[in-house]
Design an enzyme around this catalytic site. Structure first.
Site, mmCIF file in Angstrom:
data_model
loop_
_atom_site.group_PDB
_atom_site.id
_atom_site.type_symbol
_atom_site.label_atom_id
_atom_site.label_comp_id
_atom_site.label_asym_id
_atom_site.label_seq_id
_atom_site.Cartn_x
_atom_site.Cartn_y
_atom_site.Cartn_z
ATOM 1 N N CYS A 135 38.103 36.357 35.144
ATOM 2 C CA CYS A 135 37.123 36.444 34.051
ATOM 3 C C CYS A 135 35.988 37.434 34.302
ATOM 4 O O CYS A 135 35.374 37.916 33.355
ATOM 5 C CB CYS A 135 36.544 35.068 33.751
ATOM 6 N N PRO A 277 44.326 41.369 41.049
ATOM 7 C CA PRO A 277 43.793 42.739 41.118
ATOM 8 C C PRO A 277 42.638 42.966 42.083
ATOM 9 O O PRO A 277 42.211 44.108 42.258
ATOM 10 C CB PRO A 277 43.355 43.011 39.671
ATOM 11 N N TYR A 278 42.120 41.906 42.688
ATOM 12 C CA TYR A 278 41.011 42.070 43.628
ATOM 13 C C TYR A 278 41.402 41.557 45.014
ATOM 14 O O TYR A 278 42.459 40.938 45.175
ATOM 15 C CB TYR A 278 39.769 41.316 43.115
ATOM 16 N N GLY A 280 39.274 39.454 46.617
ATOM 17 C CA GLY A 280 38.865 38.074 46.453
ATOM 18 C C GLY A 280 37.981 37.928 45.237
ATOM 19 O O GLY A 280 37.396 38.915 44.763
ATOM 20 N N GLU A 282 35.100 35.027 43.720
ATOM 21 C CA GLU A 282 34.336 33.851 44.126
ATOM 22 C C GLU A 282 34.260 32.758 43.064
ATOM 23 O O GLU A 282 33.177 32.188 42.847
ATOM 24 C CB GLU A 282 32.928 34.309 44.522
ATOM 25 N N HIS A 306 32.908 37.165 52.607
ATOM 26 C CA HIS A 306 32.232 37.754 51.447
ATOM 27 C C HIS A 306 32.209 36.751 50.286
ATOM 28 O O HIS A 306 31.154 36.469 49.716
ATOM 29 C CB HIS A 306 32.953 39.048 51.046
ATOM 30 N N GLU A 307 33.353 36.195 49.952
ATOM 31 C CA GLU A 307 33.420 35.288 48.788
ATOM 32 C C GLU A 307 32.587 34.032 49.008
ATOM 33 O O GLU A 307 31.921 33.559 48.093
ATOM 34 C CB GLU A 307 34.866 34.934 48.438
ATOM 35 N N HIS A 310 28.995 34.522 48.297
ATOM 36 C CA HIS A 310 28.644 34.501 46.874
ATOM 37 C C HIS A 310 28.165 33.120 46.416
ATOM 38 O O HIS A 310 27.522 33.003 45.381
ATOM 39 C CB HIS A 310 29.844 34.905 46.010
ATOM 40 N N GLU A 329 26.488 41.680 44.317
ATOM 41 C CA GLU A 329 27.374 42.277 45.325
ATOM 42 C C GLU A 329 26.627 42.889 46.512
ATOM 43 O O GLU A 329 27.100 42.797 47.639
ATOM 44 C CB GLU A 329 28.300 43.306 44.666
ATOM 45 N N ASP A 387 33.583 47.445 33.588
ATOM 46 C CA ASP A 387 34.730 47.742 34.460
ATOM 47 C C ASP A 387 34.821 49.246 34.768
ATOM 48 O O ASP A 387 35.335 49.640 35.810
ATOM 49 C CB ASP A 387 36.052 47.270 33.829
ATOM 50 N N TYR A 395 27.748 47.525 45.960
ATOM 51 C CA TYR A 395 27.930 46.804 47.221
ATOM 52 C C TYR A 395 27.183 47.512 48.351
ATOM 53 O O TYR A 395 26.385 46.912 49.068
ATOM 54 C CB TYR A 395 29.418 46.762 47.612
ATOM 55 N N LYS A 590 41.972 48.005 44.790
ATOM 56 C CA LYS A 590 41.466 48.814 45.897
ATOM 57 C C LYS A 590 42.581 49.691 46.479
ATOM 58 O O LYS A 590 42.328 50.794 46.940
ATOM 59 C CB LYS A 590 40.910 47.885 46.982
HETATM 60 N N1 BES Z 1 33.180 39.386 42.541
HETATM 61 C C1 BES Z 1 33.942 40.369 43.223
HETATM 62 C C2 BES Z 1 35.146 40.831 42.457
HETATM 63 C C3 BES Z 1 34.840 41.401 41.079
HETATM 64 C C4 BES Z 1 33.699 42.124 40.822
HETATM 65 C C5 BES Z 1 35.730 41.192 40.063
HETATM 66 C C6 BES Z 1 33.460 42.619 39.547
HETATM 67 C C7 BES Z 1 35.490 41.689 38.804
HETATM 68 C C8 BES Z 1 34.354 42.411 38.547
HETATM 69 C C9 BES Z 1 34.376 39.884 44.607
HETATM 70 O O1 BES Z 1 33.424 39.089 45.229
HETATM 71 C C10 BES Z 1 34.533 41.084 45.491
HETATM 72 O O2 BES Z 1 33.560 41.749 45.700
HETATM 73 N N2 BES Z 1 35.731 41.323 45.997
HETATM 74 C C11 BES Z 1 35.958 42.408 46.920
HETATM 75 C C12 BES Z 1 35.912 41.859 48.328
HETATM 76 C C13 BES Z 1 35.367 42.782 49.367
HETATM 77 C C14 BES Z 1 34.098 43.476 49.003
HETATM 78 C C15 BES Z 1 35.210 42.062 50.689
HETATM 79 C C16 BES Z 1 37.321 42.987 46.624
HETATM 80 O O3 BES Z 1 38.059 42.412 45.840
HETATM 81 O O4 BES Z 1 37.652 44.035 47.173
HETATM 82 ZN ZN ZN Z 2 31.753 40.259 45.802
#
Ligand code: BES
Ligand code: ZN
Length: 634
Positions: A135, A277-278, A280, A282, A306-307, A310, A329, A387, A395, A590
């Protein structure tokens, strides 16, 4: 401070705000829809409110009730990013503090971007279908009609009927998590109703569901007020338990001892199929994870750290809107590394900053044509897609700014008390970057006034709104763990002058390297003039990078090779790696987005045809972005 309206929601949340959502859902794997009702309890924020406006995106709205009586509604025109507003006129206007109950009967559609419905073939077990949601940032509206902005926090309850176990970002009431899977009924055949409560107000982007053939294994936790464990398909439960059990409990305990108590009662993980798609996400009570973290050596658990961080930054103190995404972030990244330092020492902490610095440089360079997205605080236009701005900038620029503040103030002894008070003061609220900064000044004014001068030396304008590819300040990091990698990279760099037949490199060069040191080695080479093709080939062979099962390494290897004179020789292998069924789709953006882009540069047709042949395997969010990257969509 004047309230600026969230630019990504069409709801009238400043007039009337959601307090609680009750969901009654039926998950239907055959029609690939979730259908049911969402009942929202809202409270008026001012007098004379005559309607409730919710966000929706490709939902099929069937009927609306207000206070239990059938009511009119109208759907606004579809906006490409924000979806269509659902306006519900109230039978009589309401005044500040009044509550209203609005109930929407609806169904998701196959265009609901938050959801991916997977065929059995796309799962670990290959026998059962799977469903999961994503979401954040603004996709909750394609799952539930609601006020879809992070400044609105609500509690929620849910009753979900499904032929597969349903996991939500809340606390399971019935049947118990630790009981037999699917309450002892036949998986995929019998329906079971799962009930959940989320008693802590959360932003809509933390609402989540995953459903499939999943089992649970609890982690041992002692002397804490929460439980923790991992969910996933039975085929990978041993691997997942091994990978995460220790670090999850140790780091969440350290976070509690360093920052504040954990508020959500349950901290579970779910390891999803590879199209997630990510790395992680949270989601409250239930972090979603990519299966690419299952390396067997616990080297990628920083994503879990990391998660769980959050829980304080994002799930506790929340960004008011997309412009202050770095409060989620940047703060999480900074504190994640602080915890690494507490448990593993300063060199480990700084090593993460070194890895992050390279990613930041790449992101800043990739936005050279849209310098607005190089900013830490981005002024989004109404309806602009957050997005599109997603990158490591919030970050890494964010974490570096906070590290710079820590150092400017004189170190953690001075800064940690502020962090705790910041969390205590704003947990449960949603704030902007300016509000955070004002509180920082206020805190030192009250507690340590001579530090205010130190804060004044920080170039806030440059940190918040600066563009370009450099940070306002050059930060130095402890290079203890990076030096070996730097030295080996220097040897390879120098080797370009020598004939390939004279090179003495051997697999032993990496014998003392952990995975992250190999990452730093490859990144160092990415930052130097590309090596000749002969040397690139040798590099890949000597260290077996072409077969690495660690995605962090393999991805950087292809990044290096695809930017070298040998690019053509690696395009096919790189493209195949992304869609490889045996090792699993590399659906994590990524990995797949930069790799597809790298292939696209040398062989656009190959990039496009590979993606198109596997398009449906990718999550709808990834699909949309890869299409933009490859020029297949505007
Ligand atoms: N909350 C993010 C993922 C996210 C951000 C999804 C914005 C959709 C929109 C999550 O906490 C995150 O930062 N994931 C990173 C982890 C990494 C920085 C350790 C990821 O998925 O690469
Ligand atoms: Zn994050």
């Amino acid at each position: 401070m004047a309230i600026k309206k969230d630019p990504t929601t069409q709801s009238n949340y400043l007039d009337i705000a959601t307090k609680h959502i009750d969901l009654k859902w039926n998950v239907d794997f055959k029609s690939q829809t979730i259908a049911g009702t969402a009942t929202l309890e809202l409270v008026a924020k001012k007098d004379g409110v005559q309607e409730v406006i919710l966000d929706t995106n490709h939902l099929d709205i069937k009927s609306v009730q207000v206070e239990g009586l059938k009511n009119d509604y109208s759907l606004g025109e579809q906006h490409p990013v924000m979806g269509s507003s659902l306006s519900i006129p109230l039978p009589k206007s309401v005044s500040t503090g009044d509550s209203v109950k609005v109930s929407v009967e609806y169904s998701t559609t196959n265009e609901s971007i938050a959801l991916q419905w997977l065929d059995a073939a796309q799962t670990a077990g290959k026998k059962h279908p799977y469903l999961f949601s994503q979401c954040q940032p603004i996709h909750a509206r394609s799952l539930v009609p609601l006020q879809d902005g992070p400044s609105i926090k609500q509690t929620y309850s849910a009753s979900v009927t499904s032929v597969y176990p349903a996991l939500l970002s809340a606390i399971r009431q019935t049947p118990p998590s630790t009981g037999p899977a699917h309450d002892g009924k036949e998986i995929g055949v019998d329906t079971v109703t799962y009930t959940y409560e989320q008693p802590i107000p959360i932003p809509s982007y933390l609402i989540a569901i995953a459903a499939g053939n999943v089992v649970y294994r609890p982690f041992p936790v002692s002397g804490r007020s929460w439980t923790s464990g991992v969910w996933c398909e039975p085929e990978i439960i041993d691997a997942a338990y091994y990978e995460f059990a220790e670090d999850t409990v140790r780091f969440l305990s350290t976070a509690e001892d360093t920052i504040a108590p954990y508020r959500f009662g349950v901290y579970d993980l779910v390891v999803l199929p590879p199209s997630f798609p990510y790395g992680g996400m949270e989601n409250a009570c239930l972090t979603f994870l990519t299966p690419t973290l299952l390396t067997g050596d616990r080297t990628l658990t920083d994503v879990v750290v990391h998660e769980l961080t959050h829980s304080y930054f994002g799930n506790g103190v929340t960004q008011a809107d997309a412009s202050s995404f770095f409060l989620n972030e940047g703060w999480t990244t900074y504190v994640e590394r602080l915890l690494q330092g507490v448990l593993h020492g300063a060199p480990e902490r700084d090593f993460s900053f070194i890895i992050g610095r390279k990613t930041l440089k790449d992101s800043l360079e990739s936005y050279k044509d849209t310098p607005k997205y190089q900013r830490l605080v981005i002024d989004f236009d109404y309806g602009e897609d957050p997005d599109d701005a997603y990158s490591s900038i919030p970050y890494e620029k964010g974490a570096n700014l906070i590290l710079h503040i820590e150092r400017t103030l004189g170190g953690l002894n001075v800064f940690l008390p502020f962090i705790k008070e910041y969390v205590n003061t704003f947990t449960g609220k949603s704030i902007s970057g300016d509000e955070w900064k004002a509180f920082l000044y206020d805190y030192y004014q009250r507690n340590n006034p001579e530090k205010v001068k130190a804060l004044d030396t920080i170039d806030w304008q440059a940190w918040f709104y600066g563009e370009g590819t450099e940070l306002p300040v050059t930060l130095e990091y402890d290079t203890t763990l990076a030096n070996q990698a730097y030295n080996l990279a220097a040897e390879w760099d120098a080797s370009r002058k020598h004939d390939i037949s004279t090179l003495k490199f051997s697999p032993k060069d990496l014998i003392d390297f952990n995975g992250n040191q190999i990452v730093v080695f490859l990144e160092r080479l990415q930052s130097t003039t590309p090596l000749p093709a002969t040397h690139i080939h040798r590099l890949g062979e000597v260290y077996s990078f072409n077969n690495s099962t660690n995605c962090e390494i393999r991805f950087r290897w292809y990044g290096l090779a695809l930017a070298s004179p040998a690019a053509k020789d690696y395009a096919k292998a790189a493209a195949e790696w992304i869609v490889d069924a045996k090792s699993g789709l590399k659906g994590r953006m990524k990995y797949c987005r930069p790799t597809f882009k790298g292939v696209f540069k040398t062989d656009p047709e190959l990039a496009k045809s590979t993606f198109l042949a596997h398009e449906t395997e990718f999550h709808p969010i990834a699909r949309q972005l890869i299409k933009k990257d490859l020029g297949l969509a505007a």
